[in-house]
Design a protein around this motif. Structure first.
Motif, PDB file in Angstrom:
ATOM      1  N   ARG A  48      79.935  82.265  13.270  1.00  0.00           N
ATOM      2  CA  ARG A  48      80.172  83.648  13.235  1.00  0.00           C
ATOM      3  C   ARG A  48      80.019  84.164  11.923  1.00  0.00           C
ATOM      4  NH1 ARG A  48      84.410  86.470  11.559  1.00  0.00           N
ATOM      5  NH2 ARG A  48      85.117  88.495  13.065  1.00  0.00           N
ATOM      6  N   VAL A  49      79.929  85.487  11.551  1.00  0.00           N
ATOM      7  CA  VAL A  49      79.720  86.114  10.433  1.00  0.00           C
ATOM      8  C   VAL A  49      81.142  86.756  10.049  1.00  0.00           C
ATOM      9  CG1 VAL A  49      78.374  88.195   9.113  1.00  0.00           C
ATOM     10  CG2 VAL A  49      77.543  86.702  10.958  1.00  0.00           C
ATOM     11  N   ALA A  50      81.671  86.339   8.741  1.00  0.00           N
ATOM     12  CA  ALA A  50      82.682  86.933   8.407  1.00  0.00           C
ATOM     13  C   ALA A  50      82.451  88.367   7.866  1.00  0.00           C
ATOM     14  CB  ALA A  50      83.298  86.022   7.230  1.00  0.00           C
ATOM     15  N   GLY A  51      83.087  89.264   8.279  1.00  0.00           N
ATOM     16  CA  GLY A  51      82.976  90.900   7.901  1.00  0.00           C
ATOM     17  C   GLY A  51      83.767  91.158   6.752  1.00  0.00           C
ATOM     18  N   LEU A  58      79.417  93.661   7.268  1.00  0.00           N
ATOM     19  CA  LEU A  58      78.874  93.021   8.478  1.00  0.00           C
ATOM     20  C   LEU A  58      77.453  93.124   8.801  1.00  0.00           C
ATOM     21  CD1 LEU A  58      80.078  90.950  10.447  1.00  0.00           C
ATOM     22  CD2 LEU A  58      80.852  92.813  11.873  1.00  0.00           C
ATOM     23  N   GLU A  59      77.064  94.577   8.796  1.00  0.00           N
ATOM     24  CA  GLU A  59      75.819  94.958   9.120  1.00  0.00           C
ATOM     25  C   GLU A  59      74.687  94.561   8.338  1.00  0.00           C
ATOM     26  OE1 GLU A  59      74.229  96.612  11.703  1.00  0.00           O
ATOM     27  OE2 GLU A  59      76.576  96.498  12.517  1.00  0.00           O
ATOM     28  N   SER A  60      75.043  94.243   6.996  1.00  0.00           N
ATOM     29  CA  SER A  60      74.156  93.849   5.862  1.00  0.00           C
ATOM     30  C   SER A  60      73.999  92.278   5.503  1.00  0.00           C
ATOM     31  CB  SER A  60      74.258  94.397   4.708  1.00  0.00           C
ATOM     32  OG  SER A  60      75.624  94.214   4.080  1.00  0.00           O
ATOM     33  N   HIS A  61      74.978  91.696   6.355  1.00  0.00           N
ATOM     34  CA  HIS A  61      75.147  89.912   6.283  1.00  0.00           C
ATOM     35  C   HIS A  61      75.067  89.452   7.594  1.00  0.00           C
ATOM     36  CE1 HIS A  61      76.321  91.566   2.386  1.00  0.00           C
ATOM     37  NE2 HIS A  61      75.948  90.313   1.873  1.00  0.00           N
ATOM     38  N   ARG A  62      74.179  89.070   8.207  1.00  0.00           N
ATOM     39  CA  ARG A  62      73.973  88.957   9.539  1.00  0.00           C
ATOM     40  C   ARG A  62      74.036  87.227   9.884  1.00  0.00           C
ATOM     41  NH1 ARG A  62      73.536  92.587  13.283  1.00  0.00           N
ATOM     42  NH2 ARG A  62      73.255  94.759  12.534  1.00  0.00           N
ATOM     43  N   LYS A  63      73.980  86.365   8.753  1.00  0.00           N
ATOM     44  CA  LYS A  63      73.479  85.114   8.934  1.00  0.00           C
ATOM     45  C   LYS A  63      75.009  84.351   9.101  1.00  0.00           C
ATOM     46  CE  LYS A  63      71.929  80.899   6.664  1.00  0.00           C
ATOM     47  NZ  LYS A  63      71.376  80.205   5.464  1.00  0.00           N
ATOM     48  N   PRO A  64      75.207  83.770  10.444  1.00  0.00           N
ATOM     49  CA  PRO A  64      76.528  83.202  10.684  1.00  0.00           C
ATOM     50  C   PRO A  64      76.832  81.782   9.946  1.00  0.00           C
ATOM     51  CG  PRO A  64      75.062  83.344  12.503  1.00  0.00           C
ATOM     52  CD  PRO A  64      74.433  83.656  11.391  1.00  0.00           C
ATOM     53  N   ALA A  65      77.888  81.605   9.678  1.00  0.00           N
ATOM     54  CA  ALA A  65      78.517  80.575   8.884  1.00  0.00           C
ATOM     55  C   ALA A  65      77.886  79.069   9.517  1.00  0.00           C
ATOM     56  CB  ALA A  65      80.000  80.394   8.744  1.00  0.00           C
ATOM     57  N   SER A  66      77.780  78.330   8.623  1.00  0.00           N
ATOM     58  CA  SER A  66      76.951  76.681   9.358  1.00  0.00           C
ATOM     59  C   SER A  66      78.238  75.876   9.327  1.00  0.00           C
ATOM     60  CB  SER A  66      76.010  76.360   8.412  1.00  0.00           C
ATOM     61  OG  SER A  66      76.350  76.181   7.067  1.00  0.00           O
ATOM     62  N   ALA A  67      79.633  76.223   8.816  1.00  0.00           N
ATOM     63  CA  ALA A  67      80.562  75.179   8.891  1.00  0.00           C
ATOM     64  C   ALA A  67      81.793  76.035   8.572  1.00  0.00           C
ATOM     65  CB  ALA A  67      80.321  74.368   7.647  1.00  0.00           C
ATOM     66  N   ASN A  68      82.804  75.563   9.099  1.00  0.00           N
ATOM     67  CA  ASN A  68      84.158  76.132   8.770  1.00  0.00           C
ATOM     68  C   ASN A  68      84.598  76.095   7.236  1.00  0.00           C
ATOM     69  OD1 ASN A  68      84.638  76.768  11.733  1.00  0.00           O
ATOM     70  ND2 ASN A  68      85.321  74.863  11.967  1.00  0.00           N
ATOM     71  N   ALA A  69      85.311  77.016   7.039  1.00  0.00           N
ATOM     72  CA  ALA A  69      86.072  77.022   5.694  1.00  0.00           C
ATOM     73  C   ALA A  69      87.001  75.868   5.667  1.00  0.00           C
ATOM     74  CB  ALA A  69      86.703  78.247   5.313  1.00  0.00           C
ATOM     75  N   ARG A  70      87.318  75.353   4.521  1.00  0.00           N
ATOM     76  CA  ARG A  70      88.313  74.272   4.464  1.00  0.00           C
ATOM     77  C   ARG A  70      89.500  74.679   4.952  1.00  0.00           C
ATOM     78  NH1 ARG A  70      89.110  69.136   3.306  1.00  0.00           N
ATOM     79  NH2 ARG A  70      90.701  68.405   2.305  1.00  0.00           N
ATOM     80  N   ALA A  71      90.097  75.799   5.097  1.00  0.00           N
ATOM     81  CA  ALA A  71      91.541  76.087   5.558  1.00  0.00           C
ATOM     82  C   ALA A  71      91.459  75.968   7.145  1.00  0.00           C
ATOM     83  CB  ALA A  71      91.718  77.673   5.368  1.00  0.00           C
ATOM     84  N   ILE A  72      90.370  76.325   7.763  1.00  0.00           N
ATOM     85  CA  ILE A  72      90.187  76.087   9.263  1.00  0.00           C
ATOM     86  C   ILE A  72      90.040  74.622   9.438  1.00  0.00           C
ATOM     87  CG2 ILE A  72      88.599  76.557  11.112  1.00  0.00           C
ATOM     88  CD1 ILE A  72      90.185  79.045   9.669  1.00  0.00           C
TER      89      ILE A  72
END
Length: 86
Positions: A48-51, A58-72
């Motif tokens: 998912r892309v964090a907006g 969100l429109e200018s950053h379309r690369k989805p995350a490759s891993a979850n954040a530490r909190a997740i």
């Protein structure tokens, strides 16, 4: 404009983040086992892309995350299930 994904308009996106598989025999439940959570749109969730609350970002950053954040990751390991992004 994004389509509402819940009746109250509180969520930006419905996302399911399943807890990590339990390694115990079930006699000692994890601290957040069976609980659900919603996270702010600033945390990286795999695929998912964090907006950051900004449609322009969100429109200018379309690369989805490759891993979850530490909190997740910590929530998953504690047994909680993610159900959405606000």
């Amino acid at each position: 404009k994004r389509k509402r994904c819940d009746p109250w308009g509180a969520l930006v996106d419905r996302v399911v983040v399943l807890p990590s598989p339990s390694t115990s025999d079930g006699t000692h439940p994890r601290s957040l086992e069976g609980l659900r959570y919603v996270v702010k749109d600033v945390f990286q969730i795999t695929g998912r892309v964090a907006g950051f609350g900004s449609p322009a970002w969100l429109e200018s950053h379309r690369k989805p995350a490759s891993a979850n954040a530490r909190a997740i990751y910590l929530l998953q390991n504690a047994g909680a299930t993610g159900v959405g992004v606000t």
